[in-house]
Design a protein around this motif. Sequence first.
Motif, PDB file in Angstrom:
ATOM      1  N   LEU A  48       0.818  -1.220   0.000  1.00 32.98           N
ATOM      2  CA  LEU A  48       0.000   0.000   0.000  1.00 32.98           C
ATOM      3  C   LEU A  48       0.853   1.272   0.000  1.00 32.98           C
ATOM      4  O   LEU A  48       0.560   2.221  -0.739  1.00 32.98           O
ATOM      5  CB  LEU A  48      -0.944  -0.002   1.198  1.00 32.98           C
ATOM      6  N   ILE A  49       1.894   1.298   0.817  1.00 39.70           N
ATOM      7  CA  ILE A  49       2.748   2.491   0.885  1.00 39.70           C
ATOM      8  C   ILE A  49       3.483   2.698  -0.433  1.00 39.70           C
ATOM      9  O   ILE A  49       3.551   3.824  -0.940  1.00 39.70           O
ATOM     10  CB  ILE A  49       3.713   2.393   2.085  1.00 39.70           C
ATOM     11  N   THR A  50       4.019   1.636  -1.003  1.00 39.38           N
ATOM     12  CA  THR A  50       4.697   1.742  -2.303  1.00 39.38           C
ATOM     13  C   THR A  50       3.727   2.258  -3.359  1.00 39.38           C
ATOM     14  O   THR A  50       4.053   3.183  -4.115  1.00 39.38           O
ATOM     15  CB  THR A  50       5.265   0.366  -2.745  1.00 39.38           C
ATOM     16  N   THR A  51       2.531   1.677  -3.403  1.00 46.44           N
ATOM     17  CA  THR A  51       1.528   2.112  -4.373  1.00 46.44           C
ATOM     18  C   THR A  51       1.205   3.591  -4.177  1.00 46.44           C
ATOM     19  O   THR A  51       1.148   4.356  -5.146  1.00 46.44           O
ATOM     20  CB  THR A  51       0.240   1.267  -4.254  1.00 46.44           C
ATOM     21  N   GLY A  52       1.019   4.000  -2.946  1.00 42.58           N
ATOM     22  CA  GLY A  52       0.665   5.395  -2.669  1.00 42.58           C
ATOM     23  C   GLY A  52       1.743   6.385  -3.069  1.00 42.58           C
ATOM     24  O   GLY A  52       1.472   7.373  -3.764  1.00 42.58           O
ATOM     25  N   ILE A  53       2.961   6.130  -2.664  1.00 40.01           N
ATOM     26  CA  ILE A  53       4.065   7.050  -2.972  1.00 40.01           C
ATOM     27  C   ILE A  53       4.298   7.133  -4.480  1.00 40.01           C
ATOM     28  O   ILE A  53       4.386   8.219  -5.049  1.00 40.01           O
ATOM     29  CB  ILE A  53       5.357   6.620  -2.247  1.00 40.01           C
ATOM     30  N   VAL A  54       4.393   5.978  -5.128  1.00 34.89           N
ATOM     31  CA  VAL A  54       4.691   5.971  -6.559  1.00 34.89           C
ATOM     32  C   VAL A  54       3.517   6.525  -7.372  1.00 34.89           C
ATOM     33  O   VAL A  54       3.719   7.185  -8.386  1.00 34.89           O
ATOM     34  CB  VAL A  54       5.113   4.563  -7.036  1.00 34.89           C
ATOM     35  N   SER A  55       2.276   6.307  -6.914  1.00 35.68           N
ATOM     36  CA  SER A  55       1.096   6.830  -7.625  1.00 35.68           C
ATOM     37  C   SER A  55       1.139   8.350  -7.742  1.00 35.68           C
ATOM     38  O   SER A  55       0.781   8.909  -8.782  1.00 35.68           O
ATOM     39  CB  SER A  55      -0.197   6.424  -6.922  1.00 35.68           C
ATOM     40  N   ILE A  56       1.553   9.001  -6.688  1.00 32.22           N
ATOM     41  CA  ILE A  56       1.626  10.466  -6.711  1.00 32.22           C
ATOM     42  C   ILE A  56       2.627  10.916  -7.778  1.00 32.22           C
ATOM     43  O   ILE A  56       2.339  11.797  -8.596  1.00 32.22           O
ATOM     44  CB  ILE A  56       1.994  11.017  -5.323  1.00 32.22           C
ATOM     45  N   PHE A  57       3.789  10.303  -7.782  1.00 33.22           N
ATOM     46  CA  PHE A  57       4.824  10.632  -8.759  1.00 33.22           C
ATOM     47  C   PHE A  57       4.356  10.317 -10.179  1.00 33.22           C
ATOM     48  O   PHE A  57       4.492  11.134 -11.093  1.00 33.22           O
ATOM     49  CB  PHE A  57       6.106   9.867  -8.421  1.00 33.22           C
ATOM     50  N   ILE A  58       3.788   9.130 -10.379  1.00 36.06           N
ATOM     51  CA  ILE A  58       3.341   8.709 -11.713  1.00 36.06           C
ATOM     52  C   ILE A  58       2.210   9.606 -12.201  1.00 36.06           C
ATOM     53  O   ILE A  58       2.158   9.967 -13.385  1.00 36.06           O
ATOM     54  CB  ILE A  58       2.910   7.226 -11.708  1.00 36.06           C
ATOM     55  N   GLY A  59       1.302   9.953 -11.326  1.00 37.01           N
ATOM     56  CA  GLY A  59       0.215  10.861 -11.721  1.00 37.01           C
ATOM     57  C   GLY A  59       0.761  12.167 -12.269  1.00 37.01           C
ATOM     58  O   GLY A  59       0.263  12.688 -13.274  1.00 37.01           O
ATOM     59  N   LYS A  60       1.811  12.670 -11.638  1.00 39.84           N
ATOM     60  CA  LYS A  60       2.415  13.925 -12.091  1.00 39.84           C
ATOM     61  C   LYS A  60       3.090  13.761 -13.454  1.00 39.84           C
ATOM     62  O   LYS A  60       2.861  14.561 -14.362  1.00 39.84           O
ATOM     63  CB  LYS A  60       3.422  14.432 -11.055  1.00 39.84           C
TER      64      LYS A  60
END
Length: 182
Positions: A48-60
């Motif tokens: 969950l933490i990996t998904t959350g952190i990377v999602s923010i970066f990927i979204g950008k």
Amino acid sequence: MTAKGKILLWSSNIWIFADGLLGPLFVVFAQKIGGDIFEITWAWAVFLITTGIVSIFIGKISDSTISKESLVTLGYALTSLFTFSYLLVSAPLHLLFVQMGLGLALALCSAPWLALYDEHSDDKRDGYIWGLSDGWGRILSGIAMVLGGLIVSIFSFKVLFITMGVLQAISTVYQARIHFKR
């Protein structure tokens, strides 16, 4: 819904079905390889933490650098790869790394998928279009959980992981069609 919207919906449905096969069996598998409650909790938390952190970066970066279609397809492909990696898991530490990889893979495709699905839906029927995505996902996950339990009961986790990985590979191939549709 556009042709790309249909590809997004159906590739997602196949992917969700494959993912749903493991469902609550994750805990049973983790215990089978020697994981205790704390290790199982850590493996899920890392996902969950990996998904959350990377999602923010990927979204950008999906808004400017790399095409959303490419990110979704790459995320699906990596999900298939990391699902097959479950076959190599024999200790809780291995599970932690697979969960981290799956978190990365999901992050690659999650935000870009949502943006693309919204872009290729019918603005006049947003509630219905999003209802299709959410509703089918839940129905397929429920059916998949029962089927996953049957597969493990009759065969093994190995057969389950191969089935999941193959379905996710099929989803990836279907998803890749988005690059060729207008």
